[in-house]
Design a protein around this motif. Structure first.
Motif, PDB file in Angstrom:
ATOM      1  N   TYR A 149      55.648   7.470 117.939  1.00 51.53           N
ATOM      2  CA  TYR A 149      56.087   6.288 117.189  1.00 51.53           C
ATOM      3  C   TYR A 149      54.933   5.294 117.042  1.00 51.53           C
ATOM      4  CZ  TYR A 149      58.373   1.879 116.151  1.00 51.53           C
ATOM      5  OH  TYR A 149      58.714   0.678 115.591  1.00 51.53           O
ATOM      6  N   VAL A 150      54.205   5.077 118.128  1.00 46.91           N
ATOM      7  CA  VAL A 150      53.101   4.114 118.121  1.00 46.91           C
ATOM      8  C   VAL A 150      51.894   4.658 117.360  1.00 46.91           C
ATOM      9  CG1 VAL A 150      51.409   2.930 119.582  1.00 46.91           C
ATOM     10  CG2 VAL A 150      53.812   2.988 120.247  1.00 46.91           C
ATOM     11  N   LEU A 151      51.549   5.911 117.617  1.00 45.79           N
ATOM     12  CA  LEU A 151      50.304   6.481 117.087  1.00 45.79           C
ATOM     13  C   LEU A 151      50.463   7.187 115.737  1.00 45.79           C
ATOM     14  CD1 LEU A 151      49.019   7.908 120.454  1.00 45.79           C
ATOM     15  CD2 LEU A 151      48.065   5.963 119.207  1.00 45.79           C
ATOM     16  N   LYS A 152      51.693   7.462 115.375  1.00 49.03           N
ATOM     17  CA  LYS A 152      51.986   8.181 114.118  1.00 49.03           C
ATOM     18  C   LYS A 152      51.211   9.508 114.075  1.00 49.03           C
ATOM     19  CE  LYS A 152      53.909   4.265 112.140  1.00 49.03           C
ATOM     20  NZ  LYS A 152      54.708   3.896 113.262  1.00 49.03           N
ATOM     21  N   ASP A 153      50.439   9.737 113.038  1.00 49.75           N
ATOM     22  CA  ASP A 153      49.714  11.002 112.876  1.00 49.75           C
ATOM     23  C   ASP A 153      48.510  11.134 113.819  1.00 49.75           C
ATOM     24  OD1 ASP A 153      51.454  11.787 110.895  1.00 49.75           O
ATOM     25  OD2 ASP A 153      50.192  11.008 109.270  1.00 49.75           O
ATOM     26  N   ASN A 154      48.176  10.070 114.523  1.00 45.73           N
ATOM     27  CA  ASN A 154      47.016  10.108 115.419  1.00 45.73           C
ATOM     28  C   ASN A 154      47.340  10.645 116.809  1.00 45.73           C
ATOM     29  OD1 ASN A 154      45.270   9.039 113.475  1.00 45.73           O
ATOM     30  ND2 ASN A 154      45.946   6.959 113.957  1.00 45.73           N
TER      31      ASN A 154
END
Length: 184
Positions: A149-154
């Motif tokens: 949720y925080v980093l998304k695709d990272n």
């Protein structure tokens, strides 16, 4: 003053299970720094700190702690009350993002669950699992869900470190000292 703190700790450790976790959830989320100053999530300087590990007595005295500290209070309660528990350290470390969490899982009435603390909205035995492995997997999945949720695709699962721990932490150790102990 130490006798007074010990009596407070004894009183907390003698609470009924539900009362104890209600108390733990009420502890203000924050930390004590190396100068014994308290810092809370709403403070502007919350992340500019020199963390200092708080013992269960200090948590009770300051009404303040974060998961690293709170886990030790919960483990002490479990030991004193004959509750089987295991503690886990979860860490995500990348060049852009560093996050850790410690969590105590306990077996109560034959079922495993995450112990409520002052950072997660869990209830004891809700959810509950038949095995430690099922409970641990739920915890790990919840942590990964948060990271995604925080980093998304990272998000990179290779940057995730998870381990069971049973370290002894001395009063007032620094963040680096704590992390060195728990990672090894």
């Amino acid at each position: 003053m130490h006798v007074e703190l010990q009596n407070d700790l004894d009183d907390i450790l003698s609470l009924h299970l539900d009362e104890f976790f209600d108390y733990v959830r009420s502890i203000r989320y924050g930390y004590k720094d190396q100068n014994n100053d308290l810092h809370f999530l709403t403070d502007e300087d919350f992340k500019k700190y020199e963390y200092s590990f708080s013992t269960p007595e200090q948590i009770i005295h300051n009404d303040c702690g974060w998961c690293w500290d709170i886990s030790e209070l919960i483990k002490l309660y479990c030991r004193e009350n004959g509750i089987t528990c295991k503690s886990f350290f979860l860490e995500y470390l990348s060049n852009d993002f560093h996050h850790t969490h410690t969590q105590v899982l306990a077996c109560i009435n034959g079922k495993w669950s995450a112990c409520p603390d002052n950072s997660m909205g869990t209830e004891i035995n809700d959810p509950e699992f038949n095995t430690l492995e099922e409970c641990f997997n739920w915890l790990k999945d919840l942590y990964i869900e948060y990271l995604k949720y925080v980093l998304k695709d990272n998000f990179d699962e290779l940057k995730l470190f998870v381990k069971e721990y049973d370290c002894i932490f001395n009063q007032n150790i620094t963040e680096d000292e704590y992390l060195n102990l728990i990672r090894n």
